[in-house]
Design a protein around this motif. Structure first.
Motif, PDB file in Angstrom:
ATOM      1  N   SER A 355       0.830  -1.213   0.000  1.00 54.24           N
ATOM      2  CA  SER A 355       0.000   0.000   0.000  1.00 54.24           C
ATOM      3  C   SER A 355       0.856   1.251   0.000  1.00 54.24           C
ATOM      4  O   SER A 355       0.522   2.252  -0.662  1.00 54.24           O
ATOM      5  N   ARG A 356       1.956   1.168   0.718  1.00 52.29           N
ATOM      6  CA  ARG A 356       2.860   2.326   0.713  1.00 52.29           C
ATOM      7  C   ARG A 356       3.443   2.533  -0.691  1.00 52.29           C
ATOM      8  O   ARG A 356       3.565   3.690  -1.149  1.00 52.29           O
ATOM      9  N   CYS A 357       3.797   1.406  -1.307  1.00 50.54           N
ATOM     10  CA  CYS A 357       4.326   1.532  -2.681  1.00 50.54           C
ATOM     11  C   CYS A 357       3.252   2.150  -3.599  1.00 50.54           C
ATOM     12  O   CYS A 357       3.508   3.059  -4.410  1.00 50.54           O
ATOM     13  N   ARG A 358       2.021   1.598  -3.442  1.00 48.26           N
ATOM     14  CA  ARG A 358       0.940   2.136  -4.254  1.00 48.26           C
ATOM     15  C   ARG A 358       0.691   3.603  -3.912  1.00 48.26           C
ATOM     16  O   ARG A 358       0.421   4.440  -4.804  1.00 48.26           O
ATOM     17  N   GLU A 359       0.818   3.929  -2.584  1.00 48.78           N
ATOM     18  CA  GLU A 359       0.616   5.324  -2.173  1.00 48.78           C
ATOM     19  C   GLU A 359       1.677   6.214  -2.795  1.00 48.78           C
ATOM     20  O   GLU A 359       1.374   7.334  -3.290  1.00 48.78           O
ATOM     21  N   ARG A 360       2.923   5.718  -2.727  1.00 48.22           N
ATOM     22  CA  ARG A 360       3.976   6.523  -3.340  1.00 48.22           C
ATOM     23  C   ARG A 360       3.729   6.679  -4.849  1.00 48.22           C
ATOM     24  O   ARG A 360       3.895   7.775  -5.444  1.00 48.22           O
ATOM     25  N   HIS A 361       3.310   5.553  -5.453  1.00 45.97           N
ATOM     26  CA  HIS A 361       3.010   5.637  -6.881  1.00 45.97           C
ATOM     27  C   HIS A 361       1.843   6.583  -7.152  1.00 45.97           C
ATOM     28  O   HIS A 361       1.885   7.427  -8.097  1.00 45.97           O
ATOM     29  N   LEU A 362       0.840   6.492  -6.292  1.00 48.14           N
ATOM     30  CA  LEU A 362      -0.307   7.382  -6.436  1.00 48.14           C
ATOM     31  C   LEU A 362       0.092   8.825  -6.184  1.00 48.14           C
ATOM     32  O   LEU A 362      -0.405   9.762  -6.882  1.00 48.14           O
ATOM     33  N   LYS A 363       0.957   8.964  -5.145  1.00 51.97           N
ATOM     34  CA  LYS A 363       1.415  10.329  -4.884  1.00 51.97           C
ATOM     35  C   LYS A 363       2.166  10.882  -6.091  1.00 51.97           C
ATOM     36  O   LYS A 363       1.997  12.065  -6.471  1.00 51.97           O
ATOM     37  N   ALA A 364       2.980  10.040  -6.663  1.00 52.91           N
ATOM     38  CA  ALA A 364       3.708  10.494  -7.854  1.00 52.91           C
ATOM     39  C   ALA A 364       2.730  10.816  -8.983  1.00 52.91           C
ATOM     40  O   ALA A 364       2.840  11.855  -9.691  1.00 52.91           O
ATOM     41  N   GLU A 365       1.766   9.915  -9.184  1.00 50.31           N
ATOM     42  CA  GLU A 365       0.770  10.159 -10.222  1.00 50.31           C
ATOM     43  C   GLU A 365      -0.043  11.399  -9.900  1.00 50.31           C
ATOM     44  O   GLU A 365      -0.384  12.203 -10.798  1.00 50.31           O
ATOM     45  N   LEU A 366      -0.337  11.540  -8.517  1.00 49.29           N
ATOM     46  CA  LEU A 366      -1.103  12.721  -8.115  1.00 49.29           C
ATOM     47  C   LEU A 366      -0.317  13.989  -8.343  1.00 49.29           C
ATOM     48  O   LEU A 366      -0.877  15.012  -8.811  1.00 49.29           O
ATOM     49  N   ARG A 367       1.003  13.956  -8.074  1.00 47.52           N
ATOM     50  CA  ARG A 367       1.801  15.147  -8.319  1.00 47.52           C
ATOM     51  C   ARG A 367       1.826  15.460  -9.822  1.00 47.52           C
ATOM     52  O   ARG A 367       1.692  16.639 -10.252  1.00 47.52           O
ATOM     53  N   SER A 368       2.001  14.371 -10.585  1.00 45.20           N
ATOM     54  CA  SER A 368       1.974  14.625 -12.055  1.00 45.20           C
ATOM     55  C   SER A 368       0.619  15.130 -12.499  1.00 45.20           C
ATOM     56  O   SER A 368       0.500  16.036 -13.345  1.00 45.20           O
ATOM     57  N   PHE A 369      -0.434  14.556 -11.873  1.00 45.91           N
ATOM     58  CA  PHE A 369      -1.779  15.017 -12.203  1.00 45.91           C
ATOM     59  C   PHE A 369      -1.973  16.450 -11.780  1.00 45.91           C
ATOM     60  O   PHE A 369      -2.583  17.270 -12.509  1.00 45.91           O
ATOM     61  N   LEU A 370      -1.466  16.793 -10.606  1.00 48.04           N
ATOM     62  CA  LEU A 370      -1.600  18.157 -10.115  1.00 48.04           C
ATOM     63  C   LEU A 370      -0.822  19.104 -11.018  1.00 48.04           C
ATOM     64  O   LEU A 370      -1.267  20.242 -11.308  1.00 48.04           O
ATOM     65  N   GLU A 371       0.348  18.648 -11.398  1.00 50.10           N
ATOM     66  CA  GLU A 371       1.113  19.485 -12.284  1.00 50.10           C
ATOM     67  C   GLU A 371       0.348  19.687 -13.613  1.00 50.10           C
ATOM     68  O   GLU A 371       0.279  20.821 -14.151  1.00 50.10           O
ATOM     69  N   VAL A 372      -0.204  18.603 -14.114  1.00 47.01           N
ATOM     70  CA  VAL A 372      -1.000  18.713 -15.342  1.00 47.01           C
ATOM     71  C   VAL A 372      -2.207  19.607 -15.115  1.00 47.01           C
ATOM     72  O   VAL A 372      -2.574  20.464 -15.956  1.00 47.01           O
ATOM     73  N   LEU A 373      -2.823  19.394 -13.882  1.00 44.27           N
ATOM     74  CA  LEU A 373      -3.991  20.198 -13.557  1.00 44.27           C
ATOM     75  C   LEU A 373      -3.620  21.670 -13.451  1.00 44.27           C
ATOM     76  O   LEU A 373      -4.388  22.558 -13.922  1.00 44.27           O
TER      77      LEU A 373
END
Length: 394
Positions: A355-373
């Motif tokens: 879950s932590r790995c997924r969280e980190r991955h999600l966080k990374a995706e979320l940061r990329s998403f936020l950056e895109v947003l």
């Protein structure tokens, strides 16, 4: 004649009063019985009614008798000895055996008190008879020892100088007899004395001596009788002296036997003393062993108490074992549960890491998403400004 051991059972010689030989010391009344001599089991009445039964004490003989007379008939004449025993066979009847009379006497009393008093008096008289017998034996032994010692002590000269009264009397009589014989021989030695005296002539006195009358025939006869009497006395005294010498020899033999017995008794006494010392040592050993036994017994009691405690505890052991088994089962179950929990924890840890790995991955995706947003928002903001400008222009 009465027997040497006591009065004749067939006759009673009792005198009462001042200077009497026998004195009554206790009197009661009872029915008298004797054992049947043929069967030795049944009682035969000796009196038709209750008669007087008395204890008599013989002062001269120092003995006691039970006497009962029915009219002119003597029905009880029993000398009490230390070996006799009076037995109460019932509440009002008692009996005793008389070995001298070869019978058993029985007395029936009217009350228990009379029987008790008679039995008590019998015991007192029996003890007195025992004491009198012991005293007489002591006197006989003392006189015997004294006579034996006096007959063997000292040398022959000392014996001659320490003669007894009988020997002194014999010696004095012999001296008198010798003096009388000497006088008679001196008188009769003169020639014709006896013949002249018988004829009535005068004594043949020596020349120049005063004439005297010769002794008469009666005096000579008297002297002859006295001489014969003295000879007989001398013979009796000689016989008595020989008997005394024989008694002395017998006393010597008895003393020798007594001395041998004394030596034997002394050796026995030494042996008994050694045995007594051994017995005392054995007693000391026994005392020590008793102490040790007592100590061991106390220890044994303590061990028994401990054993009882252990037995009580052993009774609890099955319960404890069952409890231990129950606890061990619970422990095994807990261990299994713990193992399952550990497995779960490990799986959970794995899940957490995933879950932590997924969280980190999600966080990374979320940061990329936020950056895109953010880019999109900037674009939208620029678009809105452009639209605003267009509206303002229009």
């Amino acid at each position: 004649m009465a027997r040497a051991g006591g009065p004749d059972p067939g006759r009673v010689c009792v005198s009462v009063g001042p200077g009497a030989r026998e004195q009554p010391i206790f009197t009661t009344r009872a029915h008298v019985f004797q054992i049947d001599p043929s069967t030795k089991k049944n009682w035969v009445p000796a009196s038709k009614q209750a008669v007087t039964v008395s204890y008599f004490y013989d002062v001269t003989r120092n003995s006691y008798r039970i006497i009962s007379v029915d009219g002119a008939k003597v029905i009880v004449n029993s000398t009490i000895t230390p070996n006799m025993t009076f037995t109460k066979t019932s509440q009002k009847f008692g009996q005793w055996a008389d070995s001298r009379a070869n019978t058993v006497f029985g007395l029936g009393f009217s009350s228990e008190q009379q029987l008790a008093k008679f039995a008590e008096k019998f015991q007192e008289v029996k003890e007195a008879a025992t004491s009198a017998r012991d005293k007489s034996q002591e006197k006989i032994e003392t006189s015997s020892n004294h006579s034996q010692a006096s007959s063997v002590n000292g040398t022959d000269d000392e014996k001659a100088s320490h003669v007894g009264p009988a020997d002194a009397h014999l010696k004095s009589e012999n001296d008198k007899l010798k003096m009388a014989l000497t006088q008679r021989h001196l008188v009769l030695a003169a020639p014709g004395v006896v013949e002249g005296a018988r004829r009535g002539s005068r004594w043949p006195w020596p020349p120049g001596s005063p004439p005297a009358r010769a002794p008469s025939a009666a005096n000579v006869k008297k002297w002859e009788i006295e001489l014969q009497t003295l000879r007989e006395s001398n013979a009796r005294l000689s016989t008595a002296l020989q008997e005394s010498a024989a008694s002395a020899e017998q006393w010597k033999r008895q003393f020798s036997v007594c001395r041998d017995e004394n030596d034997q008794l002394r050796s026995k006494i030494d042996e008994l003393e050694e045995q007594c010392s051994e017995i005392s040592r054995e007693k000391e050993k026994n005392t020590q062993l008793k102490r040790r036994i007592e100590e061991l017994e106390s220890e044994l009691r303590e061990k028994e108490v401990e054993l009882k405690d252990l037995q009580k505890q052993s009774e609890i052991i099955p319960q404890l074992m069952s409890e231990c088994e129950y606890v061990s089962e619970k422990l095994e179950a807990a261990e299994r549960d713990n193992q399952d929990l550990e497995d779960k924890v490990r799986s959970l840890k794995t899940d957490v890491e995933e879950s932590r790995c997924r969280e980190r991955h999600l966080k990374a995706e979320l940061r990329s998403f936020l950056e895109v947003l953010d880019g999109k928002l900037d674009d939208l903001h620029d678009f809105r400004r452009g639209l605003s400008k267009l509206g303002a222009d229009n």
